[in-house]
Enzyme design. Structure first.
Site, PDB file in Angstrom:
ATOM      1  N   SER A 243       0.406  -1.175   0.638  1.00 46.22           N
ATOM      2  CA  SER A 243       0.486  -0.285  -0.412  1.00 46.22           C
ATOM      3  C   SER A 243       0.906   1.027   0.029  1.00 46.22           C
ATOM      4  CB  SER A 243      -1.057   0.096   1.016  1.00 46.22           C
ATOM      5  OG  SER A 243      -0.036   0.086   2.395  1.00 46.22           O
ATOM      6  N   LYS A 244       0.293   2.893  -0.009  1.00 44.19           N
ATOM      7  CA  LYS A 244       1.009   3.468   0.167  1.00 44.19           C
ATOM      8  C   LYS A 244       1.660   4.006   0.874  1.00 44.19           C
ATOM      9  CE  LYS A 244      -2.093   6.591  -2.708  1.00 44.19           C
ATOM     10  NZ  LYS A 244      -3.487   7.318  -2.502  1.00 44.19           N
ATOM     11  N   ARG A 245       1.459   3.236   2.606  1.00 48.13           N
ATOM     12  CA  ARG A 245       2.315   3.485   3.629  1.00 48.13           C
ATOM     13  C   ARG A 245       3.689   2.536   3.308  1.00 48.13           C
ATOM     14  NH1 ARG A 245       2.177  -0.706   6.954  1.00 48.13           N
ATOM     15  NH2 ARG A 245      -0.050  -1.880   7.086  1.00 48.13           N
ATOM     16  N   GLY A 247       4.790   2.870   0.822  1.00 50.33           N
ATOM     17  CA  GLY A 247       6.344   3.322  -0.068  1.00 50.33           C
ATOM     18  C   GLY A 247       5.896   3.333  -2.160  1.00 50.33           C
TER      19      GLY A 247
END
Length: 465
Positions: A243-245, A247
């Site tokens: 996911s975005k978290r 990177g």
């Protein structure tokens, strides 16, 4: 002829997982002289947007994943889905269902209360509807359900995972066509793959559970099955779904952040696929090497640091002209002025081994094209009275230089350092601060030579006089 496809839903940007699926499908088609088809599965009317479609196309083009046919849009093919649904109804493989949402919710709630798996109970199958005395509600628009076999198994051979078998008893009668005529995923994808002659369906293994349903629809249509290959999911370092978290951002965000497309492709190629120990290889070499047999069955792990390292290797090996062309607009966007500065290709050649991205390269180059000022704290720390005096003398010596070269500059700096009994860092650090606004640069005489005689003298005179 081998025909593969990439079929994203335009409900967001092109992400890393989707880009890898596209890469594998593209490379397989290219290796075998086949065709790669781009299809936009835009039937999620609430979430699909034109901006997302454009983001997908932009990401594909940036990566160099060219398609041979398409992009095809599912929403342009509604008549075809209706035609196939009506065919399946006529042949007894599908039927209209008039269950309301409230009825379905109550059905599932009762099943949960009995400890059963919640699922559609088949009440509108023609034989069941007749036995139950059900009649279509007046004015109601039905959905269309697939009549899934009640007995036996559905088996297919996954080219990554091997044979997979699921009991038909585990599958209920899925919705094929909604009341508004828009197909559901599992039906639309079968019709599309059949019409487009797709021979190999290469996709993420989050679709494995959908495949038995699709196999049954293919068979009901009397169609030959494509071959399926499900690549492993991509996980973050913590073992959770990417996911975005972690990177993982959009493909075009990597472009914005200064990654080279060939570096991103190289990295994606090694996410869940292996070929010896080679770390860096061009897309043409990947096409030559790629096969489905070496796609891993285990989840791949996304490593941002490894991607940055790869990008740095590609930047180091890149032609200075290409890099200069790429960083010029970044410098100007950040307020830098290229006119009157040193040739950008020479600056890039000097700096390209010091950074891992084009953004970093542009930022480093701003020492030559911007007006970066040293901080008051840095001046207080490094610009002592004795250093000011030494720098003033150095500016005078620079003015008398006939040849503005790194060697000539180095001689003058060494002479002043020795005459003033200043260790080189005592003179070099403030000199860098005054001229470039930063304390660290490549070799001092080299950057001063590139900066230009008048700029160097003017910048010193501003602070040391």
């Amino acid at each position: 002829m081998i025909r593969t496809r990439f079929a994203p839903s335009p409900t967001g940007y092109l992400h890393i997982g989707g880009a890898r699926t596209a890469l594998f499908s593209w490379a397989f088609a290219r290796k075998h002289g086949g065709k790669f088809i781009l299809r936009i599965e835009d039937t999620d009317l609430e979430r699909s947007t034109d901006d997302s479609v454009q983001a997908i196309l932009d990401g594909m083009k940036w990566l160099g994943l060219d398609w041979d046919e398409g992009p095809f849009h599912q929403m342009h093919r509604l008549d075809r889905y209706r035609e196939v649904a009506e065919q399946l109804i006529r042949e007894g493989h599908a039927y209209p269902c008039y269950c309301s949402k409230e009825e379905l919710d109550a059905m599932r709630e009762a099943q949960r209360a009995r400890g059963e798996k919640p699922r559609y109970d088949g009440r509108w199958r023609p034989e069941n509807a007749k036995a139950l005395g059900l009649n279509p509600p007046r004015g109601a628009k039905p959905i269309v359900r697939f009549r899934n076999p009640l007995e036996g198994d559905v088996t297919f051979v996954d080219l990554v995972k091997g044979p997979i078998t699921v009991a038909n008893a585990e599958l209920d009668d899925l919705v094929m066509l909604r009341a508004d005529g828009v197909p559901t995923y599992n039906f639309g994808v079968v019709v599309d793959d059949l019409d487009m002659g797709i021979t190999h369906v290469i996709r993420g293994d989050d679709h494995v559970n959908n495949t038995p349903r699709q196999v049954n629809i293919f068979r009901a249509l009397g169609a030959e099955l494509p071959q399926f290959a499900h690549a492993p999911m991509i996980l973050g370092a913590d073992g959770e779904r990417l996911s975005k978290r972690h990177g993982a951002v959009s493909v075009m965000q990597y472009a914005e952040d200064g990654f080279l497309p060939e570096a991103v492709l190289n990295y994606l190629a090694r996410l869940g696929w292996s070929h010896g120990d080679a770390e860096l290889f061009a897309s043409q070499k990947f096409i030559e090497w790629f096969d489905l047999a070496h796609i891993s069955r285990s989840p791949a792990q996304f490593n941002p640091e490894k991607l940055c390292w790869l990008n740095q290797q590609y930047i180091k090996a890149s032609d200075e002209g290409r890099l200069a062309h790429a960083v010029a607009p970044r410098i100007e966007r950040d307020g830098g002025t290229l006119a009157g500065g040193p040739p950008l290709e020479r600056v890039v050649a000097l700096l390209k081994e010091r950074t891992g991205t084009l953004a970093g390269l542009a930022d480093e180059a701003m020492m030559f094209y911007g007006q970066r000022e040293p901080t008051a704290e840095a001046l207080d720390e490094h610009l002592t009275p004795e250093v000011r005096s030494a720098l003033a003398e150095l500016a005078t010596r620079f003015e008398s230089l006939g040849e503005w070269s790194a060697d000539a500059i180095n001689v003058e700096v060494q002479m002043v350092s020795k005459a003033r009994a200043l260790k080189m860092p005592k003179l070099a650090v403030p000199l860098r601060l005054l001229v470039f606004g930063v304390a660290q640069t490549p070799a001092l005489s080299t950057v001063l030579a590139l900066a230009g005689k008048q700029r160097v003298i003017d910048r010193i005179r501003r602070f040391a006089h």
